[in-house]
Design a protein around this motif. Structure first.
Motif: not given
Length: 175
Positions: A30-32, A143-148, A158-159
């Protein structure tokens, strides 16, 4: 016209393959994952564009320190933003460190002609790569998403590049 149809056919095939992989329970990235400054970020693949090696950037006067200038990326003048600098860090990079960094263009669908300077590309990540997650703080920017958190205890932020590209700070490069 033929090129447009071929591209559309390729996109249709890729979308079908991704849907099939999800239906079969295959983990899909899902992410880079990137490092910028001392921080670790997860950037949505759908919002990310092409990756370029560091190229000469022409400074633009009277701009924010995090706006490094413009670069010619595949014949297009693109604004280059130091991701760590924009988000509050101020990593002093020697010239050699810049040559080891990368430029990540934002997806053209975001309609912002910009690329982010990142220090290191770490790879692709999916939700299965993490053992815990935390929602953003109530006062966090849009723009801040969850922190994993991964198995080694590294925290990945997550950005949302789409929200970042629309944020007033990102759009106001003048000093």
């Amino acid at each position: 016209m033929a090129n447009r149809e071929a591209l559309k056919e390729l996109q249709t095939r890729l979308a079908a393959r991704l849907q099939a992989a999800k239906a079969e329970g295959v983990a899909v990235a899902s992410w880079l994952a990137v490092e910028s400054g001392a921080q670790h970020f997860l950037l949505p693949l759908a919002q990310s564009g092409e990756i370029f090696s560091w190229t000469g950037v022409q400074p633009v006067p009277y701009t924010q320190p995090w706006f490094l200038g413009v670069a010619n990326l595949r014949g297009t003048l693109t604004g280059v933003v130091d991701l760590a600098g924009l988000l509050g860090g101020s990593p002093a990079r020697p010239e050699q460190a810049l040559f080891e960094s990368s430029l990540l263009a934002l997806n053209a669908a975001l309609e912002v002609n910009a690329a982010l300077l990142v220090d290191r590309l770490v790879g692709l990540r999916g939700a299965q790569a993490f053992v815990a997650s935390e929602p953003p703080a109530a006062e966090a920017a849009a723009y801040w998403g969850n922190t994993y958190v991964d198995a080694q205890g590294t925290r990945w932020q997550e950005l949302s590049l789409q929200a970042l590209a629309q944020h007033p700070t990102f759009l106001s490069i003048s000093a």
